[in-house]
Each structure stands twice: as C-alpha cells, then as structure tokens.
Enzyme design. Sequence first.
Site, short mmCIF file in Angstrom:
data_model
loop_
_atom_site.label_atom_id
_atom_site.label_comp_id
_atom_site.label_asym_id
_atom_site.label_seq_id
_atom_site.Cartn_x
_atom_site.Cartn_y
_atom_site.Cartn_z
N CYS A 270 -2.11 -2.64 7.80
CA CYS A 270 -2.04 -3.57 6.66
C CYS A 270 -0.80 -4.46 6.69
O CYS A 270 -0.84 -5.61 6.24
CB CYS A 270 -2.15 -2.80 5.35
SG CYS A 270 -3.81 -2.11 5.15
N LYS B 16 -6.54 -4.92 -3.27
CA LYS B 16 -7.19 -5.58 -2.12
C LYS B 16 -8.21 -4.64 -1.49
O LYS B 16 -7.93 -3.45 -1.31
CB LYS B 16 -6.12 -6.02 -1.11
CG LYS B 16 -5.31 -4.89 -0.48
CD LYS B 16 -4.22 -5.48 0.39
CE LYS B 16 -3.45 -4.45 1.18
NZ LYS B 16 -4.19 -3.65 2.13
N ASP C 37 0.80 -1.25 0.00
CA ASP C 37 0.00 0.00 0.00
C ASP C 37 0.83 1.29 0.00
O ASP C 37 0.46 2.26 0.70
CB ASP C 37 -0.97 0.01 1.19
CG ASP C 37 -1.92 -1.17 1.17
OD1 ASP C 37 -1.88 -1.97 0.21
OD2 ASP C 37 -2.72 -1.32 2.12
#
Length: 226
Positions: free
Chosen positions: A165, A132, A27
């Site tokens: 995450c 995702k 990310d």
Amino acid sequence: MSDPLLVEAEPYAYAFDPRHTALLLIDMQRDFVEPGGFGETLGNDVSMLQQVIAPLRDVLDGARKAGMTVIHTREGHLPDLSDCPPAKLNRGAPSMRIGDPGPKGRILIRGEYGHDIIDELAPIEGEIVIDKPGKGAFYATDLAQVLQAGDIRSLIVTGVTTEVCVHTTVREANDRGYECLVLSDCVGSYFAEFQRYGLQMIAAQGGIFGWVAPSVNYLKALEARS
Ligand code: C5J
C-alpha cells in the site's frame, strides 16, 4: 513566502513547506499490525510491523505540533463486500478470507474492531481518515480532492506495508505531481528484503518515485524551524 525546509535524504535533499505538506499514515490498522487480523491470515509475522509504531508516533506528534495536515488511511470493505472484487476476495489460500469472522471482528470490514487504527496512532479531531478498498490511497477515494482543497503539494509517507500500500500510493501520488518523502523507519514490511528493495526502488534513478530518509532527518528539519 518562507524558505522551504530541507531534509537530508536519498537521492538528494528533500524540500518542503509544512503549510503545503500532509503527513500520510497508511493502513496502521489492527488488521495488519496485530495478531488475528488480515496480515496474519495471509501467513505473515505481524511483529515485523510493530517496530514502526514508536518512530511513527514521534513523527505524528511532530506533525500535530507543527499544525500540519494529517491524513490516515484504512484499507477495508463494506459489510456486504460489494466493493471487494472477487479477484481480491478469492486470491490465494489465506486461513480466513476478507469478511470472515476473526478474533478482532470480520476480517478487513469497515466498522469492525480489527479494521480500525491502532490505539497508539489513533486519529484525533480534525485529522482526515480515508477509507480505501484498494492498495492505493487514490483509487476509489476522495484523497485527490482532499489534497487539492487543502492546497497540499507534498506528502510525508508512512505506514504499512512498504511494498504494497505504501508503494502503490507513492506511485499514484508521484504520477499526480506530489513530491513524496518516505520515512524509512516509519514504513514496514513483513519481509526484510522487500523493505530494503522497496525503499531503494523509490529513491533510485534520481528519485524515480520520490525521496527516502530516516525520520530523525525529517524531524530535525521540522524542529529547526520552530
Ligand atoms: C496489504 C497494505 N499488504 N496495507 N495491504 O495487503 O499494504
């Protein structure tokens, strides 16, 4: 079969074979790292994450040079938000919600400028990008199949944010039998204490979720081979 490479790490040396190891960049999107995105709408100081970029760029260069599998992830949602549960959409009191128009496009929506990976770490041809909808990179994605197809057994984990995450993905990976090395200066949190404790939690209890090392230790091991 050649000897595995050894990285000086916590709680003890991490052994890996680059042919069966993927570098995972979690990310590293404008929405988390730059002003005007999702991270800032939640009230965070995004400059806290920017210190990750330079060391991670060196690690990415090293992986590319070594011919390792490189996998980038992006958290985000479909434009119609059909993959965003109301529990996530309505959580808290952000200044803008997921899907709202922001300075970098709609917040955390696939295809928008803010959703994409920052220029410094942009994927190149041949690298895998996993979109995702959740915090973990295995949830509702084909990451498990991608790793299996590539005969990947170990993961070098980087990205943001450490306690969200990164942690969720490391826990998911650990439960699936992957050995994860988290690079301490290549993961970032908006909160200094979460960074510290998040890393400690991974390596505690004999490496309950994995290993932790600074990127210099990992690069030293990788370079020793070449
Ligand atoms: C968050 C992430 N923090 N990539 N996402 O919401 O860690």
